[in-house]
Motif scaffolding. Structure first.
Motif, PDB file in Angstrom:
ATOM      1  N   GLU A   1       0.875  -1.170   0.000  1.00  0.00           N
ATOM      2  CA  GLU A   1       0.000   0.000   0.000  1.00  0.00           C
ATOM      3  C   GLU A   1       0.908   1.214   0.000  1.00  0.00           C
ATOM      4  OE1 GLU A   1      -2.573  -0.321   3.332  1.00  0.00           O
ATOM      5  OE2 GLU A   1      -3.540  -2.130   2.573  1.00  0.00           O
ATOM      6  N   LEU A   2       1.063   1.800  -1.179  1.00  0.00           N
ATOM      7  CA  LEU A   2       1.999   2.895  -1.358  1.00  0.00           C
ATOM      8  C   LEU A   2       1.278   4.143  -1.844  1.00  0.00           C
ATOM      9  CD1 LEU A   2       4.721   0.876  -3.289  1.00  0.00           C
ATOM     10  CD2 LEU A   2       4.657   1.365  -0.848  1.00  0.00           C
ATOM     11  N   VAL A   3       1.734   5.276  -1.388  1.00  0.00           N
ATOM     12  CA  VAL A   3       1.241   6.551  -1.889  1.00  0.00           C
ATOM     13  C   VAL A   3       2.322   7.074  -2.833  1.00  0.00           C
ATOM     14  CG1 VAL A   3       0.508   8.881  -1.316  1.00  0.00           C
ATOM     15  CG2 VAL A   3      -0.064   6.990   0.200  1.00  0.00           C
ATOM     16  N   VAL A   4       1.998   7.089  -4.118  1.00  0.00           N
ATOM     17  CA  VAL A   4       2.926   7.546  -5.152  1.00  0.00           C
ATOM     18  C   VAL A   4       2.460   8.928  -5.582  1.00  0.00           C
ATOM     19  CG1 VAL A   4       3.914   7.054  -7.409  1.00  0.00           C
ATOM     20  CG2 VAL A   4       3.293   5.167  -5.893  1.00  0.00           C
ATOM     21  N   GLY A   5       3.256   9.930  -5.243  1.00  0.00           N
ATOM     22  CA  GLY A   5       2.815  11.308  -5.464  1.00  0.00           C
ATOM     23  C   GLY A   5       1.661  11.587  -4.530  1.00  0.00           C
ATOM     24  N   ASN A   6       0.463  11.684  -5.078  1.00  0.00           N
ATOM     25  CA  ASN A   6      -0.735  11.846  -4.250  1.00  0.00           C
ATOM     26  C   ASN A   6      -1.773  10.775  -4.552  1.00  0.00           C
ATOM     27  OD1 ASN A   6      -1.519  12.668  -6.745  1.00  0.00           O
ATOM     28  ND2 ASN A   6      -2.297  14.663  -6.125  1.00  0.00           N
ATOM     29  N   THR A   7      -1.344   9.642  -5.136  1.00  0.00           N
ATOM     30  CA  THR A   7      -2.251   8.569  -5.522  1.00  0.00           C
ATOM     31  C   THR A   7      -1.905   7.288  -4.757  1.00  0.00           C
ATOM     32  OG1 THR A   7      -2.356   9.517  -7.734  1.00  0.00           O
ATOM     33  CG2 THR A   7      -3.137   7.261  -7.485  1.00  0.00           C
ATOM     34  N   LEU A   8      -2.930   6.623  -4.240  1.00  0.00           N
ATOM     35  CA  LEU A   8      -2.747   5.367  -3.531  1.00  0.00           C
ATOM     36  C   LEU A   8      -2.645   4.219  -4.526  1.00  0.00           C
ATOM     37  CD1 LEU A   8      -2.698   3.807  -0.824  1.00  0.00           C
ATOM     38  CD2 LEU A   8      -5.188   3.604  -1.043  1.00  0.00           C
TER      39      LEU A   8
END
Length: 132
Positions: free
Chosen positions: A71-78
């Motif tokens: 579960e990663l937040v890449v930039g501002n997207t999950l």
């Protein structure tokens, strides 16, 4: 079973926490970290934070005792990815493929959204789509 926190990986401003549950050997864990770093360390990827969970079932009769969830937040997207496999190496490879696919899709969507901001030709926009 207890959950073992193996610490946070930091690559620049990126921080990904890796958590282990069950009997996961150091070799499999190092291989998994290498694969996740290969995906997240590519140029053009925005800041990443979150956690990767790796578990190995104790049941000897399980067909796929290895499982992982990221579960990663890449930039501002999950970005959420799950995988189950028979061995630790297969699990790391599957997780890498799925993470790469999701992140590529995310980057492609952002690129398409950026390109679509050019007004259409009948409103004074460029006819070549804004490309040089």
């Amino acid at each position: 079973m207890t959950v073992k926190d193996t610490g946070t990986q930091a690559t620049g401003t990126d921080a990904v926490e890796v958590r282990v549950e069950g009997d996961v050997d150091e070799e499999a864990l190092a291989y998994l970290r290498e694969k996740v770093d290969a995906v997240l360390g590519r140029p053009g990827i925005p800041d990443v934070s979150g956690a990767v969970r790796v578990a190995r079932a104790v049941a000897h009769h399980a067909e796929r005792p290895w499982s992982a969830g990221a579960e990663l937040v890449v930039g501002n997207t999950l970005v959420v990815v799950h995988a189950q496999e028979a061995t630790g190496h297969e699990l790391a490879d599957r997780l890498q493929d799925r993470l790469r696919s999701q992140i590529n899709r995310l980057l492609h969507r952002k690129e398409e959204a950026r390109r679509s901001t050019t007004p259409p030709p009948w409103r004074g926009g460029r006819t070549d789509g804004g490309r040089e």
